[in-house]
Design a protein around this motif. Sequence first.
Motif, PDB file in Angstrom:
ATOM      1  N   GLY A 188      -7.891   4.009   3.759  1.00 27.69           N
ATOM      2  CA  GLY A 188      -8.256   3.472   2.453  1.00 27.69           C
ATOM      3  C   GLY A 188      -7.532   2.202   2.068  1.00 27.69           C
ATOM      4  O   GLY A 188      -7.779   1.652   0.995  1.00 27.69           O
ATOM      5  N   SER A 189      -6.656   1.709   2.938  1.00 27.74           N
ATOM      6  CA  SER A 189      -5.862   0.525   2.581  1.00 27.74           C
ATOM      7  C   SER A 189      -6.579  -0.784   2.878  1.00 27.74           C
ATOM      8  O   SER A 189      -6.296  -1.813   2.251  1.00 27.74           O
ATOM      9  CB  SER A 189      -4.537   0.539   3.344  1.00 27.74           C
ATOM     10  OG  SER A 189      -4.748   0.304   4.732  1.00 27.74           O
ATOM     11  N   PRO A 243       5.828   5.587   0.691  1.00 27.61           N
ATOM     12  CA  PRO A 243       6.476   4.268   0.765  1.00 27.61           C
ATOM     13  C   PRO A 243       5.466   3.131   0.697  1.00 27.61           C
ATOM     14  O   PRO A 243       4.367   3.222   1.253  1.00 27.61           O
ATOM     15  CB  PRO A 243       7.166   4.303   2.139  1.00 27.61           C
ATOM     16  CG  PRO A 243       7.310   5.756   2.458  1.00 27.61           C
ATOM     17  CD  PRO A 243       6.127   6.434   1.854  1.00 27.61           C
ATOM     18  N   GLY A 244       5.840   2.070   0.003  1.00 23.61           N
ATOM     19  CA  GLY A 244       4.995   0.885  -0.039  1.00 23.61           C
ATOM     20  C   GLY A 244       5.110   0.129   1.271  1.00 23.61           C
ATOM     21  O   GLY A 244       6.217  -0.182   1.728  1.00 23.61           O
ATOM     22  N   VAL A 245       3.975  -0.185   1.900  1.00 19.68           N
ATOM     23  CA  VAL A 245       3.985  -0.855   3.197  1.00 19.68           C
ATOM     24  C   VAL A 245       2.999  -2.023   3.203  1.00 19.68           C
ATOM     25  O   VAL A 245       2.082  -2.094   2.389  1.00 19.68           O
ATOM     26  CB  VAL A 245       3.643   0.118   4.346  1.00 19.68           C
ATOM     27  CG1 VAL A 245       4.593   1.312   4.348  1.00 19.68           C
ATOM     28  CG2 VAL A 245       2.198   0.597   4.265  1.00 19.68           C
ATOM     29  N   HIS A 260      -4.917   4.973  17.639  1.00 19.92           N
ATOM     30  CA  HIS A 260      -4.649   5.754  16.429  1.00 19.92           C
ATOM     31  C   HIS A 260      -5.321   5.084  15.219  1.00 19.92           C
ATOM     32  O   HIS A 260      -4.646   4.523  14.355  1.00 19.92           O
ATOM     33  CB  HIS A 260      -3.145   5.868  16.187  1.00 19.92           C
ATOM     34  CG  HIS A 260      -2.373   6.382  17.358  1.00 19.92           C
ATOM     35  ND1 HIS A 260      -2.297   7.709  17.695  1.00 19.92           N
ATOM     36  CD2 HIS A 260      -1.649   5.717  18.302  1.00 19.92           C
ATOM     37  CE1 HIS A 260      -1.554   7.860  18.774  1.00 19.92           C
ATOM     38  NE2 HIS A 260      -1.145   6.671  19.170  1.00 19.92           N
ATOM     39  N   PRO A 261      -6.643   5.114  15.150  1.00 21.79           N
ATOM     40  CA  PRO A 261      -7.339   4.467  14.022  1.00 21.79           C
ATOM     41  C   PRO A 261      -6.908   5.068  12.690  1.00 21.79           C
ATOM     42  O   PRO A 261      -6.751   6.286  12.561  1.00 21.79           O
ATOM     43  CB  PRO A 261      -8.821   4.738  14.319  1.00 21.79           C
ATOM     44  CG  PRO A 261      -8.827   5.878  15.290  1.00 21.79           C
ATOM     45  CD  PRO A 261      -7.580   5.765  16.092  1.00 21.79           C
ATOM     46  N   GLY A 262      -6.684   4.182  11.724  1.00 24.91           N
ATOM     47  CA  GLY A 262      -6.290   4.640  10.392  1.00 24.91           C
ATOM     48  C   GLY A 262      -4.832   5.010  10.265  1.00 24.91           C
ATOM     49  O   GLY A 262      -4.408   5.513   9.223  1.00 24.91           O
ATOM     50  N   PHE A 292       0.840  -1.198   0.000  1.00 22.69           N
ATOM     51  CA  PHE A 292       0.000   0.000   0.000  1.00 22.69           C
ATOM     52  C   PHE A 292       0.878   1.252   0.000  1.00 22.69           C
ATOM     53  O   PHE A 292       1.784   1.381   0.830  1.00 22.69           O
ATOM     54  CB  PHE A 292      -0.890  -0.001   1.241  1.00 22.69           C
ATOM     55  CG  PHE A 292      -1.666   1.277   1.434  1.00 22.69           C
ATOM     56  CD1 PHE A 292      -2.662   1.645   0.548  1.00 22.69           C
ATOM     57  CD2 PHE A 292      -1.396   2.112   2.511  1.00 22.69           C
ATOM     58  CE1 PHE A 292      -3.386   2.824   0.723  1.00 22.69           C
ATOM     59  CE2 PHE A 292      -2.107   3.292   2.704  1.00 22.69           C
ATOM     60  CZ  PHE A 292      -3.106   3.641   1.795  1.00 22.69           C
ATOM     61  N   PRO A 293       0.639   2.195  -0.931  1.00 21.01           N
ATOM     62  CA  PRO A 293       1.394   3.456  -0.923  1.00 21.01           C
ATOM     63  C   PRO A 293       0.898   4.348   0.209  1.00 21.01           C
ATOM     64  O   PRO A 293      -0.175   4.941   0.124  1.00 21.01           O
ATOM     65  CB  PRO A 293       1.096   4.055  -2.297  1.00 21.01           C
ATOM     66  CG  PRO A 293      -0.229   3.472  -2.681  1.00 21.01           C
ATOM     67  CD  PRO A 293      -0.297   2.108  -2.055  1.00 21.01           C
ATOM     68  N   SER A 294       1.699   4.440   1.263  1.00 15.54           N
ATOM     69  CA  SER A 294       1.247   5.099   2.487  1.00 15.54           C
ATOM     70  C   SER A 294       1.808   6.513   2.601  1.00 15.54           C
ATOM     71  O   SER A 294       3.017   6.730   2.485  1.00 15.54           O
ATOM     72  CB  SER A 294       1.681   4.280   3.710  1.00 15.54           C
ATOM     73  OG  SER A 294       1.358   4.948   4.900  1.00 15.54           O
TER      74      SER A 294
END
Length: 573
Positions: free
Chosen positions: A237-238, A409-411, A372-374, A210-212
């Motif tokens: 949105g991930s 970054p992709g995570v 820390h939702p989201g 996911f691009p975070s």
Amino acid sequence: MTIPVIPEDAPFTPEQRAWLNDFLGKFFAGAGAPSGPAVPVTVLFGSQTGNAEGLAKKLVKTLKKGNFEPEVHDLGAYDRSRLATEKNVLVITSTYGDGEPPDNAADFHGWFLGESAPRLEGLSFSVLALGDTNYPDFCKCGIEFDTRFEQLGAKRLFPRVDSDVDYDAPFKQWSDGVLGVLSPAGGASAPVNGAAAAEVEAGYSKKNPFPSAILSNFNLNGGGDKETHHIELSLDGSGLEYEVGDALGVFPRNPEPVVDEILANLPFKGGTVALASGEEVPLREALISHYDIGTLNKSIVQKWQARSGSPFLRSLVAADDKKAWDDFCWGRDLIDLVVDHPADFTDAEEFVSVLKKLQPRLYSIASSPKAHPGEVHLCVGIVRYNTFGRKRGGICSTFLSDRSKGLQPGVFVHSNNAFRLPANGETPVIMVGPGTGIAPFRAFLEERKATNAKGANWLFFGNPYSATDFLYQDELKAFQQDGTLGRLDVAWSRDQKEKVYVQNLMVQQGAEIWQWFQNGAAFYVCGDATRMAKDVDAALHTIAEQHGGLSKEDAAAFVSQLKKDKRYLRDVY
């Protein structure tokens, strides 16, 4: 019977094709199902961070589709008295630290390599060993298991496969090979497309990161030499979810100036590289995003020497001396080979053939999703050093601190079931996390507060200097004030003449720690595996001897039982 397969050029999406192939496989396997008895298979795993456990469960899921009776067991919980009666045993194990078995496999490993292990003439086995070629004792635990099975008379049904950190292809090779041998032995039919048929993963994952967006990024240290960043990333949105104790995988990018220097010193100009996905990208982009240029190991140097006229590399490879290898690889990167020991590569494809893929880095998550939702938070120690006339740094840590501005970054979430808070919120918890090892314990405290857990919490933290290195100081004091953190012991190793570490504080407070254990406390350690974790383990043995009145043998048994009961858990690296 030949089981039909949907062609790749058929007008279906990959997900639809995978579903149809699975349906056809089950349908035709059922139509021609073997009448013989199912083949018993016992899958055992030794896992430190969850990779081996995940592969073991994936293999069992596949075995259930064929004519097999599979079982899967954590080596820490496996009843080893069963071993001599097993028919087919498949072992998947990692190696960590200085060639050590994973925590959950340590007791089994000691017993299995000892004199009390039984003869195993009636057993067939195979081993998948997970490791990292950047470490000298590559796959040592798996190699030792494989050798010992043979010594005890067991039959190797498929050769051991040693996997580097990129384990998908080796797992496929091994699991397909194992099933190919097991299937005819019991008259069973192998699942369609083999054991490691591609599974389509929905949503974001390691294969589809996911691009975070980075929400916040700042240095927690107040000056001095150390640099530790608190980094907050968005998961909005991930669809990604995590639990405290999990890790976040981050895909880094290599520094562009170093890549450009490499390109300027190659014997060919530019070119393109075909990625595993089939996409062709310019060599520069491949070196920035897809290949490891930051570490050297024996395997890479051997491949490089075969294409280089360097007399020094030739003598290094010929001598094959461990200390010489360690001395040469330490503090050097790919750029040192390119500049100091030129090699004759004809094109980009041949050049990248000697390189490892750039792997994601795993960081212990430093936040609770309830607090820390989201979002997901990290505590990252930034690595910088100078060697051989060059300024260098950790590839991912410096990417996050210096080069990630404007990027996403992709995570992905890496689940770690071996590092969980007690299910019972009333259980007392002792946490030992010096330096960035505090990361999961910040998450633990947030979680315990959010769930109103009644169990007492005790944290041991350490770093060099109190004035500059007290990470999350304000938050920890707030946890103390609201009662979440009942006790905080800090060790500042450089604030006085005599160095003080967390393990020293543990021994000083041994009587109370022992009382906490009598009250059912769970004990957690996070941080450096090479020194700190071993010293903390030794301190536990000392406490059991001094305050429990146990002999060395009984103290070792006590600590071992804590591990078996999931009351002594470690997230070490």
